[in-house]
Design an enzyme around this catalytic site. Structure first.
Site, PDB file in Angstrom:
ATOM      1  N   TYR A  32       0.868  -1.180   0.130  1.00 41.76           N
ATOM      2  CA  TYR A  32      -0.041   0.037  -0.057  1.00 41.76           C
ATOM      3  C   TYR A  32       0.793   1.240  -0.013  1.00 41.76           C
ATOM      4  O   TYR A  32       0.393   2.450  -0.248  1.00 41.76           O
ATOM      5  CB  TYR A  32      -0.911  -0.023   1.170  1.00 41.76           C
ATOM      6  CG  TYR A  32      -2.069  -1.228   1.298  1.00 41.76           C
ATOM      7  CD1 TYR A  32      -2.691  -1.510   0.159  1.00 41.76           C
ATOM      8  CD2 TYR A  32      -1.800  -2.143   2.275  1.00 41.76           C
ATOM      9  CE1 TYR A  32      -3.619  -2.720   0.223  1.00 41.76           C
ATOM     10  CE2 TYR A  32      -2.506  -3.123   2.176  1.00 41.76           C
ATOM     11  CZ  TYR A  32      -3.378  -3.651   1.304  1.00 41.76           C
ATOM     12  OH  TYR A  32      -4.183  -4.657   1.356  1.00 41.76           O
ATOM     13  N   ASN A  74     -12.960   1.515  -4.176  1.00 42.11           N
ATOM     14  CA  ASN A  74     -12.060   0.610  -3.730  1.00 42.11           C
ATOM     15  C   ASN A  74     -12.744   0.192  -2.522  1.00 42.11           C
ATOM     16  O   ASN A  74     -12.612   0.973  -1.188  1.00 42.11           O
ATOM     17  CB  ASN A  74     -10.736   1.228  -3.367  1.00 42.11           C
ATOM     18  CG  ASN A  74      -9.941   0.399  -2.938  1.00 42.11           C
ATOM     19  OD1 ASN A  74     -10.100  -0.837  -2.576  1.00 42.11           O
ATOM     20  ND2 ASN A  74      -8.360   0.562  -2.915  1.00 42.11           N
ATOM     21  N   HIS A  81      -7.981  -0.846  -6.833  1.00 42.14           N
ATOM     22  CA  HIS A  81      -6.985  -1.301  -5.776  1.00 42.14           C
ATOM     23  C   HIS A  81      -5.631  -1.018  -5.987  1.00 42.14           C
ATOM     24  O   HIS A  81      -5.085  -1.025  -6.923  1.00 42.14           O
ATOM     25  CB  HIS A  81      -7.106  -2.890  -5.925  1.00 42.14           C
ATOM     26  CG  HIS A  81      -8.399  -3.343  -5.864  1.00 42.14           C
ATOM     27  ND1 HIS A  81      -9.398  -3.628  -4.585  1.00 42.14           N
ATOM     28  CD2 HIS A  81      -9.275  -4.024  -6.542  1.00 42.14           C
ATOM     29  CE1 HIS A  81     -10.446  -4.025  -4.987  1.00 42.14           C
ATOM     30  NE2 HIS A  81     -10.443  -4.178  -6.071  1.00 42.14           N
ATOM     31  N   LEU A  82      -4.990  -0.432  -4.669  1.00 44.32           N
ATOM     32  CA  LEU A  82      -3.610  -0.340  -4.894  1.00 44.32           C
ATOM     33  C   LEU A  82      -2.722  -1.370  -5.059  1.00 44.32           C
ATOM     34  O   LEU A  82      -1.631  -1.238  -6.018  1.00 44.32           O
ATOM     35  CB  LEU A  82      -3.356   0.357  -3.547  1.00 44.32           C
ATOM     36  CG  LEU A  82      -4.054   1.479  -3.061  1.00 44.32           C
ATOM     37  CD1 LEU A  82      -4.221   1.795  -1.618  1.00 44.32           C
ATOM     38  CD2 LEU A  82      -3.440   2.988  -3.690  1.00 44.32           C
TER      39      LEU A  82
HETATM   40  C1  DQA Z   1      -7.218  -3.432  -1.624  1.00 48.56           C
HETATM   41  C2  DQA Z   1      -7.109  -4.796  -1.773  1.00 48.56           C
HETATM   42  C3  DQA Z   1      -7.891  -5.726  -0.623  1.00 48.56           C
HETATM   43  O1  DQA Z   1      -7.639  -6.948  -0.825  1.00 48.56           O
HETATM   44  C4  DQA Z   1      -7.771  -5.312   0.757  1.00 48.56           C
HETATM   45  O2  DQA Z   1      -8.432  -5.869   1.534  1.00 48.56           O
HETATM   46  C5  DQA Z   1      -7.619  -3.824   0.997  1.00 48.56           C
HETATM   47  C6  DQA Z   1      -7.201  -2.966  -0.057  1.00 48.56           C
HETATM   48  C7  DQA Z   1      -6.192  -2.525  -2.340  1.00 48.56           C
HETATM   49  O3  DQA Z   1      -6.413  -1.457  -2.565  1.00 48.56           O
HETATM   50  O4  DQA Z   1      -5.044  -3.045  -2.826  1.00 48.56           O
HETATM   51  O5  DQA Z   1      -8.135  -3.334   2.158  1.00 48.56           O
HETATM   52  O6  DQA Z   1      -8.541  -3.144  -2.034  1.00 48.56           O
END
Ligand code: DQA
Length: 149
Positions: A23, A74, A100-101
């Protein structure tokens, strides 16, 4: 002017303190500043962004139902768990890009499944903050193309 919602779900308020290999180091506030600057540079008079984050799924679902032209979503872990989110997205017919990041395909197998993506225009993942930027271009191009029809 397109009204576009950027809705971050559960635990995305913790950006900057979550595992950095997935992240990065920057915060949710940094993400919002980054996207606001991108809009000023690329879509100044075309797009109005609104930012929302919640760890409460009911609030998140209700916010999606407000009057948006499109969205970047997201949903965090709800992506992989929430039939309620999938049902609501199907009902709302809100054009959205799922973002998603992290690079989901390189992570645990349970992260490979998304209940929400079926209802999206497309999905962008693995590019950190740039996933949102690419998603923004995707949703704006989609809305512009739809206007021309
Ligand atoms: C996420 C990926 C998800 O699996 C995770 O639970 C997140 C962040 C991402 O941005 O990569 O909270 O959505």
């Amino acid at each position: 002017m397109f009204k576009i919602l950027v809705a971050n779900g559960v635990n995305l308020d913790l950006l900057g303190t979550r595992p950095q290999q997935f992240y990065g180091e920057r915060s949710l506030k940094d993400l919002e500043t980054f996207l606001s600057q991108a809009v000023t540079q690329s879509f100044a008079s075309q797009v109005e962004l609104s930012f929302f984050q919640s760890n409460d799924e009911a609030r998140y679902l209700e916010f999606l139902g407000q009057n948006w032209d499109g969205a970047l979503l997201n949903p965090g872990a709800w992506t992989h768990t929430s039939l309620a989110l999938a049902d609501r997205l199907e009902a709302l017919q809100l054009p959205f890009v799922e973002v998603h990041l992290s690079h989901l395909a390189k992570r645990e197998s349970w992260r490979q499944a998304s209940y929400s993506s079926k209802h999206s225009i497309g999905v962008v993942y693995g590019f950190g903050f740039d996933s949102y930027l690419l998603g923004l271009h995707g949703i704006v191009r989609h809305l512009l193309a739809r206007e021309r029809i």
